[in-house]
Write an enzyme that holds these catalytic residues in place. Structure first.
Site, mmCIF file in Angstrom:
data_model
loop_
_atom_site.group_PDB
_atom_site.id
_atom_site.type_symbol
_atom_site.label_atom_id
_atom_site.label_comp_id
_atom_site.label_asym_id
_atom_site.label_seq_id
_atom_site.Cartn_x
_atom_site.Cartn_y
_atom_site.Cartn_z
ATOM 1 N N SER A 118 40.734 36.525 39.139
ATOM 2 C CA SER A 118 39.637 35.580 38.954
ATOM 3 C C SER A 118 39.261 34.831 40.229
ATOM 4 C CB SER A 118 39.994 34.618 37.834
ATOM 5 O OG SER A 118 38.903 33.806 37.535
ATOM 6 N N HIS A 119 39.429 33.519 40.200
ATOM 7 C CA HIS A 119 39.012 32.667 41.309
ATOM 8 C C HIS A 119 40.123 32.513 42.343
ATOM 9 C CE1 HIS A 119 41.194 30.592 38.275
ATOM 10 N NE2 HIS A 119 41.535 29.669 39.158
ATOM 11 N N ASP A 282 32.336 33.114 40.422
ATOM 12 C CA ASP A 282 33.638 33.297 41.072
ATOM 13 C C ASP A 282 33.939 34.760 41.372
ATOM 14 O OD1 ASP A 282 33.971 34.031 38.421
ATOM 15 O OD2 ASP A 282 36.071 33.447 38.381
ATOM 16 N N ASP A 284 35.518 37.208 39.897
ATOM 17 C CA ASP A 284 35.286 38.248 38.884
ATOM 18 C C ASP A 284 34.053 37.981 38.037
ATOM 19 O OD1 ASP A 284 36.586 36.066 37.663
ATOM 20 O OD2 ASP A 284 37.342 37.330 36.051
ATOM 21 N N ASP A 286 33.060 35.520 36.018
ATOM 22 C CA ASP A 286 33.007 34.898 34.691
ATOM 23 C C ASP A 286 32.779 33.391 34.751
ATOM 24 O OD1 ASP A 286 35.557 34.330 35.587
ATOM 25 O OD2 ASP A 286 36.603 35.096 33.813
ATOM 26 N N ARG A 287 33.011 32.779 35.912
ATOM 27 C CA ARG A 287 32.781 31.330 36.005
ATOM 28 C C ARG A 287 31.392 31.044 36.573
ATOM 29 N NH1 ARG A 287 38.214 28.122 37.613
ATOM 30 N NH2 ARG A 287 39.584 29.238 36.184
ATOM 31 N N LYS A 381 33.762 34.825 29.282
ATOM 32 C CA LYS A 381 32.752 33.929 29.834
ATOM 33 C C LYS A 381 31.926 34.706 30.854
ATOM 34 C CE LYS A 381 36.125 31.574 32.795
ATOM 35 N NZ LYS A 381 37.491 31.962 32.442
HETATM 36 C C1 G16 Z 1 41.195 31.347 32.949
HETATM 37 C C2 G16 Z 1 40.923 31.357 31.476
HETATM 38 C C3 G16 Z 1 40.166 30.124 31.100
HETATM 39 C C4 G16 Z 1 40.901 28.877 31.544
HETATM 40 C C5 G16 Z 1 41.143 28.961 33.034
HETATM 41 C C6 G16 Z 1 41.962 27.810 33.594
HETATM 42 O O1 G16 Z 1 40.001 31.454 33.642
HETATM 43 O O2 G16 Z 1 40.188 32.491 31.096
HETATM 44 O O3 G16 Z 1 40.002 30.127 29.714
HETATM 45 O O4 G16 Z 1 40.165 27.733 31.254
HETATM 46 O O5 G16 Z 1 41.845 30.154 33.324
HETATM 47 O O6 G16 Z 1 43.250 27.953 33.204
HETATM 48 P P1 G16 Z 1 44.415 27.062 33.788
HETATM 49 O O7 G16 Z 1 43.967 25.640 33.611
HETATM 50 O O8 G16 Z 1 45.575 27.449 32.923
HETATM 51 O O9 G16 Z 1 44.589 27.381 35.240
HETATM 52 P P2 G16 Z 1 39.813 32.490 34.812
HETATM 53 O O10 G16 Z 1 38.400 32.291 35.282
HETATM 54 O O11 G16 Z 1 40.844 32.130 35.835
HETATM 55 O O12 G16 Z 1 40.063 33.818 34.186
#
Ligand code: G16
Length: 548
Positions: A118-119, A282, A284, A286-287, A381
């Site tokens: 992801s990010h 971000d 991938d 999704d954000r 997302k």
């Molecule tokens: C993932 C999850 C999200 C979550 C985020 C933050 O996002 O898919 O639902 O809100 O992590 O998680 P944490 O607070 O546990 O770091 P992503 O965009 O990283 O896949």
């Protein structure tokens, strides 16, 4: 008649103990994934947990970070040995997370592997990740990820098929004995999905009429999708796109669309000639982060404004059955849902918790504080979807973004919101803090604090209304008598140490308070939050690393 199959080799290995998926899949340093058999052990555990039908069809792709293509080849070899008969792979190995979810659904696949952290930063020194999504396009549910972890500790052998090197650049079908591989350009599929939801004619006409858009791809996976949709289909000029070329190390940046990591875009939003809509996505895809001239739309406000105006957007003109947010997300959307007479569900952090609600038709929109928003069009997302939603809103409402936001706050009040992230290098200290805070919760209610009293303090537990599952320990919350709220939880997406997230929220209805920035309105709450959890005393960390 016996079907000819690819030759298969059996490999013996020693299982790993640390393959428990976090908030969204298994995320580790690249070097961890590069250990012998590490990737195969995890993927083998996924296959054993998933019990796919014979001749299964799977989707495979990632955000293009370092190790993406190598992982695709190795997962394909395991998949073939497990009897998978069709693989749909993104061209150049690229699939954004929402597009992977869409392809799983539209191709009626039995699931898919999404290669992303992801990010999180990329490159040889950065992070890598693997996520398995099920046939609905949703992330594997908690029971399944628990099972994957359990099984990963038992993998002492796995089988791999011998595949020829795959040319991921060329779209089309590759026929191999017992296995068909299709390399797809997913931008067309995704653009068609978006065209079914949004008014492309109106948006193109607004852009022709002078509406200015700026989109920052942060060198993640969204660049090609953004180019197709914003430039080719909507007519925005090339200057509308920043960092639109996917890079394996994201250009050395942290591909997280928030005001700290996308500071350059924030600076552009503050310029005298700022574009009408600025947005980032971000690694991938999704954000999303949404900005307007001199305006930042907090994720909690974004989903609230979307809900308030959703009937203006073609794909949502018929209304939505309900809405959901994760527990730490601001309650701005709750206020709108109440005004519209719609149910509003509160789930734990983690997109997968929305999926049962989406799948059962209980909700049509959902969002999270971590810059995630989406709808029932996929089971993830979706960053570009969120940008298009806002672009469509600007077009149909005919007002600048700051005016839309101001009108929203005038009608519903403003939920000032801030997240503070404390990075704690020694994870044991973070666990100690959580244990102590948990033990102190029963004694907090009724205590006086500056200006008010603590009304209640508890730990969030989620009862899924669809499958009846219960998820405990999903964050601790402290509610104040004046309506303000503090939430604490540990991040589940990091790859080293621990990150304590402290979420602060206060709802203001007075025009004077509405006009104040969050850091002013929430200053006392931040001090109180640090005091209640004894953050400095227990962890030695005095200041958050991030205030978002
Ligand atoms: C993932 C999850 C999200 C979550 C985020 C933050 O996002 O898919 O639902 O809100 O992590 O998680 P944490 O607070 O546990 O770091 P992503 O965009 O990283 O896949």
């Amino acid at each position: 008649m016996n079907q000819t199959l690819l030759p298969v080799t059996e490999v013996t290995c020693t299982p790993y103990d640390d393959q428990r998926p976090g908030t969204a899949g298994l995320r580790r340093k690249v070097a961890v994934f590069q250990q012998p058999h590490y990737l195969e052990t995890f993927v083998e555990a996924v296959f054993r947990a998933a019990s796919l039908p014979a001749g299964a069809r799977l989707v495979l792709g990632g955000d293009g970070r370092y190790f993406n293509d190598e992982a695709i080849g190795r997962i394909a070899a395991l998949a073939a040995a497990h009897g998978v008969s069709e693989l749909v792979i993104g061209q150049h190995g690229l699939l954004s997370t929402p597009v992977a979810s869409h392809l799983i659904r539209s191709r009626r696949a039995d699931g898919g592997f999404l290669l992303t952290a992801s990010h999180n930063p990329g490159g040889p020194e950065g992070d890598f990740g693997i996520k398995f999504n099920v046939a609905s396009g949703a992330q594997a549910p908690e029971a399944m990820t628990d099972r994957i972890h359990e099984l990963s500790r038992q993998v002492t052998r796995y089988r791999v098929a011998q595949l020829p090197p795959l040319d991921l650049a060329r779209t089309g079908k590759i026929g191999l004995p017992g296995l068909s591989i299709e390399i797809v350009d997913s931008t067309a599929d995704y653009a068609a999905l978006m065209q079914g939801l949004f008014d492309f004619d109106a948006m193109a006409s607004a852009i022709r009429g002078g509406l200015r858009l700026r989109f920052d791809g942060m060198h993640g996976v969204t660049g090609p999708y953004a180019k197709r949709i914003f430039c080719d289909l909507l007519g925005a000029g090339p200057e509308s796109l920043l960092r639109a070329e996917p890079l394996p190390d994201f250009g050395g940046l942290h591909p997280d669309p928030n005001p700290v990591d996308a500071a350059e875009l924030v600076a552009q939003s503050l310029a005298a000639d700022a574009p009408d809509l600025l947005a980032a996505s971000d690694g991938d895809g999704d954000r999303n982060m949404i900005l307007g001239p001199h305006s930042f739309v907090s994720p909690g406000d974004s989903i609230a404004v979307m809900l308030a105006h959703h009937r203006h957007v073609p794909g949502y003109a018929g209304g939505v059955p309900g809405v959901a947010r994760s527990m730490p997300t601001s309650r701005a959307v709750d206020v709108v849902a109440e005004a519209l007479g719609l149910p509003c569900f509160e789930t734990p952090t983690g997109w997968r918790f929305f999926c049962n609600l989406l799948e059962s038709g209980r909700i049509g929109l959902c969002g999270e504080e971590s810059f995630g928003t989406s709808s029932a069009h996929v089971r993830e997302k979706d960053g570009i979807w969120a940008v298009l939603f806002w672009l469509n809103l600007l077009t149909v409402l005919g007002q600048p973004l700051p005016a839309i936001l101001a009108a929203h706050w005038h009608r519903f009040g403003r939920h000032h919101y801030q997240r503070e992230d404390y990075f704690i290098a020694d994870a044991a200290r973070a666990s100690e803090l959580v244990e102590e805070l948990r033990a102190s919760l029963p004694g907090l209610a009724g205590q006086s604090v500056p200006g008010t009293r603590i009304l209640a303090a508890d730990e969030f537990s989620y009862h899924d209304p669809v499958d009846g599952s219960v998820s405990d320990h999903q964050g601790m919350r402290v509610l104040l008598e004046d309506g303000a709220r503090i939430v604490y939880r540990l991040s589940g997406t990091g790859t080293s140490g621990a990150t304590l997230r402290v979420y602060l929220e206060r709802h203001s209805r007075q025009p004077n308070a509405i006009a104040q920035p969050p850091e002013v309105v929430l200053k006392d709450l931040a001090t109180l939050a640090a005091r209640i959890a004894r953050i400095a005393e227990i962890t030695g960390v005095h200041e958050p690393q991030y205030r978002i």
